[in-house]
Design a protein around this motif. Structure first.
Motif, PDB file in Angstrom:
ATOM      1  N   ALA A 253       2.796  -4.751   7.528  1.00 34.39           N
ATOM      2  CA  ALA A 253       2.299  -3.796   6.647  1.00 34.39           C
ATOM      3  C   ALA A 253       1.807  -2.719   7.144  1.00 34.39           C
ATOM      4  O   ALA A 253       1.682  -1.341   6.501  1.00 34.39           O
ATOM      5  N   SER A 254       0.894  -2.872   8.280  1.00 35.13           N
ATOM      6  CA  SER A 254       0.393  -1.349   8.907  1.00 35.13           C
ATOM      7  C   SER A 254       1.465  -0.375   9.350  1.00 35.13           C
ATOM      8  O   SER A 254       1.362   0.986   9.185  1.00 35.13           O
ATOM      9  N   THR A 255       2.611  -0.786   9.898  1.00 37.03           N
ATOM     10  CA  THR A 255       3.532   0.032  10.398  1.00 37.03           C
ATOM     11  C   THR A 255       4.063   0.863   9.169  1.00 37.03           C
ATOM     12  O   THR A 255       4.309   2.052   9.416  1.00 37.03           O
ATOM     13  N   PHE A 256       4.577   0.127   8.147  1.00 38.10           N
ATOM     14  CA  PHE A 256       4.922   0.885   6.882  1.00 38.10           C
ATOM     15  C   PHE A 256       3.828   1.617   6.294  1.00 38.10           C
ATOM     16  O   PHE A 256       4.209   2.659   5.487  1.00 38.10           O
ATOM     17  N   SER A 257       2.908   1.447   6.285  1.00 32.04           N
ATOM     18  CA  SER A 257       1.637   2.335   5.875  1.00 32.04           C
ATOM     19  C   SER A 257       1.344   3.604   6.545  1.00 32.04           C
ATOM     20  O   SER A 257       1.442   4.877   5.710  1.00 32.04           O
ATOM     21  N   ILE A 258       1.646   3.553   7.908  1.00 33.85           N
ATOM     22  CA  ILE A 258       1.629   4.954   8.715  1.00 33.85           C
ATOM     23  C   ILE A 258       2.960   5.648   8.172  1.00 33.85           C
ATOM     24  O   ILE A 258       2.819   6.993   7.772  1.00 33.85           O
ATOM     25  N   VAL A 259       4.208   5.064   7.958  1.00 34.71           N
ATOM     26  CA  VAL A 259       5.262   5.784   7.729  1.00 34.71           C
ATOM     27  C   VAL A 259       5.132   6.102   6.049  1.00 34.71           C
ATOM     28  O   VAL A 259       5.601   7.478   5.927  1.00 34.71           O
ATOM     29  N   PHE A 260       4.456   5.502   5.172  1.00 31.07           N
ATOM     30  CA  PHE A 260       4.349   6.222   4.014  1.00 31.07           C
ATOM     31  C   PHE A 260       3.394   7.291   3.956  1.00 31.07           C
ATOM     32  O   PHE A 260       3.806   8.227   3.239  1.00 31.07           O
ATOM     33  N   CYS A 261       2.410   7.331   4.813  1.00 30.67           N
ATOM     34  CA  CYS A 261       1.653   8.732   4.920  1.00 30.67           C
ATOM     35  C   CYS A 261       2.443   9.736   5.308  1.00 30.67           C
ATOM     36  O   CYS A 261       2.199  10.865   5.131  1.00 30.67           O
TER      37      CYS A 261
END
Length: 471
Positions: A447-455
């Motif tokens: 979840a953290s990896t794709f949260s960074i990608v979303f930003c």
């Protein structure tokens, strides 16, 4: 003829045939390179045993092809502008055909790697003309449709490669994957020779290629590609050296383009901040797509407990959805306009990334599949709109350079996504040994990896909205 939105009764048979022939040629400029990339992956284990080599050496069969594409796709765009698109496409197909023959006849791994690099040169020059050809050989009001076709053909080539390659390896010798590409390449050569419009010979002969600029550009891109793709296995001294060579060659290249009649790239292409932002967004979107391909299998394997075969089946959904949604995306661009379509597509990619980060945590593999169905059509819509705007925003003499920049931004995005996506996932896990962590750690890292990608994607959206003004 409905696909081209033309009434058959108003088109002479010869003109209709010419249109279909041109569309076939356009599709092959991106289908053949995509197939050439994806068809080889499944044969790597066979190469290790039959050519008596190591896995790291076998991986260079893929890497060498990618290096050639990344290093030369921009140069190919310039060559098309200077010496003619049809001429370069025919030369590219000739290189690809002969390289395929020698690849099939290779008896050791290093010969195969060298020939694959040559095959990548042909693929790079083909890719460099894909978007430019869509902007010059077809009516301007069909540019979005053509870009959608390119998206469909790229996804189809990517999806078919592992399937066709796997069947060939199971039934025949590994060399047949290269023999299998010959008939399509030869037919494409014939169609391109017959149906593509002739080049302007006077214009082509008035240009010359700046070899020094070409060497500087290729060297800088090669160093950057090697740095991104192999950073984990390089020593700090080697990485620093590559970074230094990259910076030096790039600065010398940029300086040489100033006030140079034979400039390889016209620096005024970068004066349009909106277009620059779109190139950055293209880089980030493809980096995002590659991050899902790198991180996804670990999540599906260790959290949802899927078998390798089922993981492959789930991962194959993306390319097939892309193949189905590419052409409709192009039609939407022609109907709505590129400005609206690219914002909508980018927002859809962002929603898809949020779904990647959240839905699998609650719904497992079904949540992952839903995210695929949301993000993939959004990516196709964004790329169709993005490519349409970039190609239509430059003159005919600059379309090859613009096409090269589009392909370069996407290739660098794919390579960066593969490297950074895996690095972020490992960083949040706290280890590179995935089997040693808990289920909670895996969920948090995912979840953290794709949260960074979303930003990062939100940064692209704000940048596009901020710079969206007439150049």
């Amino acid at each position: 003829m409905n696909d081209c939105n033309l009434k058959a009764k108003n088109i002479k048979p010869s003109k209709r045939l010419s249109l279909y022939g041109t569309l076939f040629c356009l599709g092959m400029t991106i289908f053949i390179p995509s197939l050439g990339m994806s068809i080889v992956h499944v044969v790597l284990p066979t190469l290790v045993s039959e050519l008596e080599t190591t896995l790291s050496n076998a991986n260079w069969v893929v890497i060498s092809y990618l290096f050639s594409i990344t290093s030369l796709v921009l140069v190919g765009g310039v060559l098309g502008d200077r010496f003619g698109r049809k001429r370069l496409i025919l030369i590219s197909l000739g290189i690809f055909i002969f390289a395929s023959v020698f690849a099939a006849l290779s008896s050791n791994i290093w010969t195969l790697i060298g020939v694959r690099m040559a095959q990548g040169i042909g693929a790079a020059f083909l890719l460099s003309q894909s978007f430019a050809l869509a902007g010059t050989a077809l009516p301007k009001n069909k540019t979005g449709e053509a870009m959608g076709l390119l998206g469909t053909m790229a996804a189809t080539g990517t999806a078919l490669g592992p399937v066709v390659g796997g069947l060939i390896v199971e039934w025949f010798n590994w060399s047949f994957i290269f023999w299998a590409m010959l008939p399509l390449s030869v037919v494409s050569y014939y169609f391109c020779h017959v149906f593509l419009p002739e080049d302007n010979k006077e214009k082509a002969e008035s240009k010359r290629l700046d070899l020094i600029s070409t060497v500087l550009l290729c060297t800088s891109l090669f160093c950057f590609t090697l740095l991104i793709s192999s950073s984990a296995s390089l020593s700090s001294q080697t990485s620093t050296g590559l970074l230094g060579v990259f910076a030096l060659c790039l600065s010398l290249f940029i300086n040489r383009q100033k006030d140079n009649e034979d400039a390889l790239i016209r620096l005024n292409l970068f004066r349009n901040m909106y277009r620059n932002t779109l190139l950055v967004a293209s880089f980030l979107v493809d980096a995002t797509a590659m991050a899902t391909l790198v991180v996804g299998p670990f999540y599906l394997t260790y959290v949802t407990n899927l078998s390798p075969a089922n993981v492959g089946l789930v991962m194959a959904i993306g390319p097939f959805v892309g193949a189905l949604s590419g052409y409709p995306a192009g039609r939407i661009v022609d109907y709505c306009g590129s400005a609206k379509a690219l914002i909508f597509g980018l927002c859809q990619v962002g929603v898809g990334v949020l779904c990647y980060a959240s839905l699998p945590l609650f719904f497992g593999v079904y949540g992952y599949i839903v995210a695929l169905f949301i993000m993939t059509p959004g990516r196709q819509l964004f790329h169709a709109a993005n490519s349409t705007y970039v190609i239509n925003s430059v003159t005919n003499s600059e379309k090859g350079q613009a096409s090269g920049l589009l392909n370069l931004s996407r290739n660098l995005g794919l390579m960066t996504g593969a490297s950074i996506g895996g690095a972020l996932f490992a960083l949040f896990l706290g280890t590179e040994v995935v089997s040693s962590v808990t289920l909670e750690q895996l969920n948090t890292a995912y979840a953290s990896t794709f949260s960074i990608v979303f930003c990062l994607l939100m940064f692209s959206i704000f940048g596009i909205l901020y710079t969206n003004r007439r150049p």
